[in-house]
Write a protein that holds these residues in place. Structure first.
Motif, short mmCIF file in Angstrom:
data_model
loop_
_atom_site.label_atom_id
_atom_site.label_comp_id
_atom_site.label_asym_id
_atom_site.label_seq_id
_atom_site.Cartn_x
_atom_site.Cartn_y
_atom_site.Cartn_z
N ALA A 42 0.81 -1.22 0.00
CA ALA A 42 0.00 0.00 0.00
C ALA A 42 0.84 1.27 0.00
N ASN A 43 2.00 1.25 0.66
CA ASN A 43 2.82 2.47 0.71
C ASN A 43 3.90 2.49 -0.37
N GLY A 44 3.98 1.43 -1.16
CA GLY A 44 4.87 1.41 -2.31
C GLY A 44 6.35 1.41 -1.99
N ASN A 45 6.73 0.99 -0.77
CA ASN A 45 8.16 1.02 -0.42
C ASN A 45 8.87 -0.30 -0.72
N GLY A 46 8.15 -1.26 -1.27
CA GLY A 46 8.78 -2.53 -1.63
C GLY A 46 9.05 -3.45 -0.47
N GLU A 47 8.57 -3.10 0.73
CA GLU A 47 8.77 -3.92 1.91
C GLU A 47 7.41 -4.25 2.54
N ARG A 48 7.38 -5.36 3.29
CA ARG A 48 6.15 -5.75 3.98
C ARG A 48 6.16 -5.12 5.36
N ASP A 49 5.25 -4.17 5.60
CA ASP A 49 5.17 -3.52 6.91
C ASP A 49 3.70 -3.28 7.25
N ASN A 50 3.46 -2.69 8.42
CA ASN A 50 2.09 -2.58 8.90
C ASN A 50 1.24 -1.56 8.15
N GLU A 51 1.81 -0.89 7.14
CA GLU A 51 1.02 0.00 6.31
C GLU A 51 0.50 -0.71 5.06
N ASP A 52 0.94 -1.94 4.86
CA ASP A 52 0.49 -2.71 3.70
C ASP A 52 -0.80 -3.47 4.02
N VAL A 53 -1.34 -4.13 3.01
CA VAL A 53 -2.53 -4.96 3.17
C VAL A 53 -2.09 -6.42 3.17
N PHE A 54 -2.51 -7.15 4.20
CA PHE A 54 -2.13 -8.56 4.36
C PHE A 54 -3.36 -9.45 4.18
N GLY A 55 -3.09 -10.74 4.16
CA GLY A 55 -4.19 -11.70 4.03
C GLY A 55 -4.74 -12.16 5.35
N TYR A 56 -3.87 -12.16 6.40
CA TYR A 56 -4.27 -12.82 7.66
C TYR A 56 -3.49 -12.23 8.81
N LEU A 57 -4.18 -11.99 9.93
CA LEU A 57 -3.56 -11.47 11.15
C LEU A 57 -3.87 -12.40 12.31
N ALA A 58 -2.83 -12.74 13.09
CA ALA A 58 -3.03 -13.63 14.24
C ALA A 58 -1.78 -13.65 15.10
N ALA A 59 -1.95 -13.97 16.37
CA ALA A 59 -0.81 -14.19 17.26
C ALA A 59 -0.12 -15.48 16.87
N ASN A 60 1.21 -15.53 17.05
CA ASN A 60 1.98 -16.72 16.67
C ASN A 60 1.40 -18.01 17.24
N LYS A 61 1.08 -17.98 18.53
CA LYS A 61 0.67 -19.21 19.21
C LYS A 61 -0.71 -19.69 18.79
N MET A 62 -1.48 -18.82 18.11
CA MET A 62 -2.85 -19.17 17.76
C MET A 62 -2.98 -19.77 16.36
N VAL A 63 -1.99 -19.56 15.51
CA VAL A 63 -2.14 -19.91 14.10
C VAL A 63 -2.34 -21.42 13.90
N LEU A 64 -1.40 -22.21 14.36
CA LEU A 64 -1.48 -23.66 14.10
C LEU A 64 -2.74 -24.30 14.70
N PRO A 65 -3.03 -24.10 16.00
CA PRO A 65 -4.22 -24.77 16.55
C PRO A 65 -5.53 -24.28 15.94
N SER A 66 -5.63 -23.00 15.60
CA SER A 66 -6.87 -22.52 14.98
C SER A 66 -7.14 -23.25 13.67
N PHE A 67 -6.09 -23.41 12.86
CA PHE A 67 -6.26 -24.09 11.57
C PHE A 67 -6.43 -25.59 11.74
N TRP A 68 -5.61 -26.23 12.60
CA TRP A 68 -5.71 -27.70 12.65
C TRP A 68 -7.05 -28.13 13.24
N ILE A 69 -7.57 -27.37 14.22
CA ILE A 69 -8.89 -27.72 14.75
C ILE A 69 -9.96 -27.46 13.70
#
Length: 489
Positions: free
Chosen positions: A244-271
């Motif tokens: 979104a900010n055109g700087n060629g880097e992935r940062d919090n001003e860009d648009v992402f596909g998915y947001l989650a805490a590290n510890k939540m990702v695997l169990p949320s999906f596997w369940i």
């Protein structure tokens, strides 16, 4: 009462003309003593059963004003308090007040609560009372990770020993309670009084605006059609990403596909994919189940769709639903957000619309969606409890009245009325609540599994599930064995 009276009247009228069975039909129609169509329908109508059957307690059961105390914990991720001081006009508050007062009046008791701790672990707060023989607390709603410690020391009673409790009643959660028996002992039972189990149900929020902007399929339609899969979600994630900010880097001003805490990702999906990290064997003993071929395939796909395409914003914040993730989602920087129902309320003021859906299936061959209950506060009964008849009666009545008051307030009014923004979200909530699953590696043994090696494994992009299980299996089995020995002792 009116229905019973009408039925009795119909029977009497029918009996009065029973001796005139050969009467001419036209004459019968004009005869005031003949059964009318309305009366015949009344005869065929069975008395309606109550929507929620009341507890089967002895008539006139009462306890002469006896005190009954719930031990509770203070936690920032769920509502754990049972007692509220007064009616305030706030729907959920008033439902809790009404529930407690109804039980007090029905059984002539005085329900109170004692805050055992505002942090971890609750077991340390209650064990000194138990070892001293103090029976001040009749039911202790501890953190689920405290349960193995309390059971391992033989400090918890078996619900099978408690009079009056009928887990077949609809105010007990049969789906969740199936997982709360270990080694032949039911150490806890979850009912409608346990609001934390609702709060800690995890779902996906999606940005309606990003779905529309990127011409993506409706997630609702995919869920209804049984086509909401990990591949479908991955396609949406990749299609929504933007520098979104055109700087060629992935940062919090860009648009992402998915947001989650590290510890939540695997169990949320596997369940969501219908897997569990721990299963209960034929002896009622929890065992790791992470080397199963399908489980490994699920893990591989989770890493691929959250690491390999840079679709997930990586945050080091350790909270369950990180503030940074909530803020980014609210400002249009991600199409999906991992979120508990408790934290949905934090997005009430979000200007853009969002939808609520379950986590995806692994593939279309999977029959059911599964909703993760991460953590819960199991109501355990300390061995110091000297009044088991009182305990059983209070738990039955409290969960019964909670079904009548608290659940409608939480689910129908507070959640659906305030937070969800469209009719489809309401249907999704119905589906989610009917599909909830407890994984012991994500709850009871969370410290060993989810917050133990799984969180480290995911945050470091270590995908060797077999090696991680092998390194940790021995200590986990030892913890389980100690608990089982305590139960059998």
């Amino acid at each position: 009462m009116k229905k019973k009276l009408s039925l009795s009247l119909a029977v009497l009228l029918l009996a009065s003309c029973a001796n005139n069975s050969t009467q001419d039909p036209e004459a019968a129609a004009s005869d005031p003593t003949s059964p009318t169509e309305e009366i015949q329908q009344a005869e065929e109508t069975e008395p309606e059963e109550p929507a929620v059957p009341a507890p089967d307690l002895p008539e006139g059961l009462g306890f002469e004003g006896a005190a009954f105390t719930f031990g509770v914990v203070d936690n920032p991720n769920a509502k754990n308090s049972i007692i509220v001081e007064e009616m305030t006009g706030e729907v959920l508050n008033d439902a809790q007040y009404t529930t407690v007062q109804s039980v007090n009046e029905a059984l002539n008791v005085e329900i109170g609560e004692f805050v055992m701790t505002s942090g971890y672990p609750a077991a340390n707060a209650i064990m000194p009372q138990i070892t001293a023989g103090d029976d001040m607390i009749q039911v202790a709603n501890v953190f689920c990770v405290d349960a193995p410690t309390l059971m391992g020391k033989g400090f918890a009673l078996n619900y099978a020993e408690i009079p009056y409790i009928d887990l077949d009643k609809p105010y007990w959660d049969a789906g969740i309670n199936d997982s709360l028996s270990l080694g032949g002992v039911r150490y806890a039972a979850i009912g409608d009084l346990s609001i934390s189990t609702h709060d800690l149900t995890y779902i996906l929020l999606f940005s309606q605006s990003l779905i529309t902007q990127n011409n993506l399929d409706s997630p609702y339609a995919l869920v209804f059609e049984g086509k909401w899969t990990m591949d479908a979600m991955n396609t949406m994630m990749e299609s929504s990403m933007m520098d979104a900010n055109g700087n060629g880097e992935r940062d919090n001003e860009d648009v992402f596909g998915y947001l989650a805490a590290n510890k939540m990702v695997l169990p949320s999906f596997w369940i969501g994919a219908g897997e569990k990290s721990m299963e209960i064997d034929e002896n009622g003993v929890p065992v790791l189940a992470m080397n199963d071929e399908r489980f490994v395939s699920v893990i591989e796909k989770i890493f691929a769709m959250t690491y390999d395409n840079n679709a997930r914003f990586k945050t080091s914040e350790d909270s369950d639903v990180p503030t940074a993730c909530r803020d980014m989602f609210a400002t249009g920087h991600s199409v999906f957000l991992d979120c508990s129902l408790f934290w949905v309320s934090a997005l009430r003021d979000m200007e853009t619309d969002f939808g609520i859906i379950p986590y995806p299936k692994f593939d279309e061959n999977q029959q059911d969606y599964c909703a993760r209950v991460s953590y819960y506060m199991p109501p355990m009964i300390p061995i110091t409890n000297q009044r088991l008849e009182l305990t059983g009666a209070v738990l039955e009545e409290a969960n019964y009245f909670a079904k009548l008051n608290i659940t409608p307030a939480y689910y129908e009014i507070s959640l659906k009325g305030k937070y969800s923004r469209d009719p489809e979200s309401i249907s999704m909530l119905d589906l989610i609540f009917a599909s909830r699953v407890v994984d012991l590696g994500d709850t009871l043994f969370c410290s060993n599994v989810r917050d133990g090696f799984v969180a480290t494994m995911y945050s470091s992009d270590n995908r060797d599930i077999a090696s991680n299980v092998a390194k940790n299996e021995k200590i986990i089995n030892k913890t389980v064995q100690k608990m089982i020995e305590g139960i059998s002792g």
